[in-house]
Design a protein around this motif. Structure first.
Motif, PDB file in Angstrom:
ATOM      1  N   MET A  90     -34.265   7.845  57.385  1.00 11.08           N
ATOM      2  CA  MET A  90     -33.809   8.720  56.325  1.00 11.08           C
ATOM      3  C   MET A  90     -33.672  10.168  56.810  1.00 11.08           C
ATOM      4  O   MET A  90     -32.784  10.871  56.335  1.00 11.08           O
TER       5      MET A  90
ATOM      6  N   THR B 254     -30.374  12.537  56.359  1.00  9.84           N
ATOM      7  CA  THR B 254     -30.541  13.676  55.455  1.00  9.84           C
ATOM      8  C   THR B 254     -30.399  15.022  56.163  1.00  9.84           C
ATOM      9  O   THR B 254     -29.570  15.850  55.772  1.00  9.84           O
TER      10      THR B 254
ATOM     11  N   LEU C 170     -37.295  13.723  48.883  1.00  9.60           N
ATOM     12  CA  LEU C 170     -37.456  12.604  49.816  1.00  9.60           C
ATOM     13  C   LEU C 170     -38.717  12.732  50.656  1.00  9.60           C
ATOM     14  O   LEU C 170     -39.310  11.733  51.048  1.00  9.60           O
TER      15      LEU C 170
ATOM     16  N   ASP D 156     -38.790   9.879  56.605  1.00  8.26           N
ATOM     17  CA  ASP D 156     -38.640   8.499  57.065  1.00  8.26           C
ATOM     18  C   ASP D 156     -39.496   7.570  56.210  1.00  8.26           C
ATOM     19  O   ASP D 156     -40.646   7.861  55.912  1.00  8.26           O
TER      20      ASP D 156
ATOM     21  N   SER E 120     -38.541   6.840  53.122  1.00  9.07           N
ATOM     22  CA  SER E 120     -38.323   7.199  51.709  1.00  9.07           C
ATOM     23  C   SER E 120     -37.153   6.455  51.070  1.00  9.07           C
ATOM     24  O   SER E 120     -36.798   6.742  49.939  1.00  9.07           O
ATOM     25  N   GLU E 121     -36.614   5.474  51.779  1.00  9.85           N
ATOM     26  CA  GLU E 121     -35.450   4.730  51.263  1.00  9.85           C
ATOM     27  C   GLU E 121     -35.707   4.141  49.879  1.00  9.85           C
ATOM     28  O   GLU E 121     -34.799   4.099  49.043  1.00  9.85           O
ATOM     29  N   THR E 122     -36.906   3.666  49.639  1.00  7.44           N
ATOM     30  CA  THR E 122     -37.218   3.007  48.370  1.00  7.44           C
ATOM     31  C   THR E 122     -38.084   3.868  47.451  1.00  7.44           C
ATOM     32  O   THR E 122     -38.430   3.415  46.359  1.00  7.44           O
TER      33      THR E 122
ATOM     34  N   GLN F  77     -32.712   6.132  49.013  1.00 15.48           N
ATOM     35  CA  GLN F  77     -31.442   6.084  49.743  1.00 15.48           C
ATOM     36  C   GLN F  77     -30.255   6.232  48.803  1.00 15.48           C
ATOM     37  O   GLN F  77     -29.280   6.906  49.131  1.00 15.48           O
ATOM     38  N   SER F  78     -30.316   5.630  47.646  1.00 19.20           N
ATOM     39  CA  SER F  78     -29.246   5.775  46.670  1.00 19.20           C
ATOM     40  C   SER F  78     -29.143   7.218  46.195  1.00 19.20           C
ATOM     41  O   SER F  78     -28.048   7.766  46.041  1.00 19.20           O
TER      42      SER F  78
END
Length: 165
Positions: free
Chosen positions: A1, A5, A67, A105, A107-109, A126-127
């Motif tokens: 991430m 970012t 994030l 890193d 933090s996608e979910t 991520q969205s």
């Protein structure tokens, strides 16, 4: 991430700084007060240049902070001069550069709750980054560029892409 970012956020902020530099140089060459451009806008119902810079700054520091699980630094929306706008971009860049990439890193979910007028929108990390934050930053950077270009500042696509610095 962090790789998704930090580079585009940094690049967007560098672009803002660059187009502001070109706006200042244009005003000085034409011998008019560059601060007259701070309130310039493309349409009556759109934010002026200062508002575009402020929203890009807020979005940039906001995405990185959210994030990373940090508090976003508060900045008053009181800039009225080119120097103040440049200072805001510089402070935002300093914050972004000072965040440890490792905090982003993974933090996608992470659930990101974003208050908007009348409700709160929830995203997975991520969205939030890809579908909301980056498009929002680029919208405001593009609009700032367009305001300056509309007012005669000699900017081109390569300025926006960061290939003239």
């Amino acid at each position: 991430m962090s790789a998704l970012t930090l580079p585009p956020v940094t690049r967007a902020l560098n672009t803002l700084s660059h187009v502001l530099d070109k706006g200042l140089a244009h005003a000085q060459a034409r011998e008019f007060d560059p601060d007259n451009l701070v309130l310039a806008r493309l349409a009556p119902d759109m934010l002026p240049l200062s508002g575009q810079i402020q929203r890009a700054s807020d979005s940039a520091k906001g995405v990185v902070a959210r994030l990373a699980g940090l508090e976003s630094p508060a900045m008053a929306d009181d800039e009225t001069t080119f120097a103040q706008l440049q200072d805001r971009v510089a402070r935002t860049l300093a914050f972004v550069r000072g965040v440890d990439a490792a905090l982003l890193d993974g933090s996608e979910t992470r659930t990101i709750s974003l208050p908007v007028p009348g409700k709160t929108i929830e995203f997975a990390g991520q969205s939030y980054l890809m579908d909301f934050a980056l498009p929002n930053i680029h919208f405001h950077v593009t609009t700032a560029y367009a305001i300056l270009r509309h007012n005669g500042v000699p900017l081109g696509k390569l300025d926006y892409l960061g290939l003239t610095r």
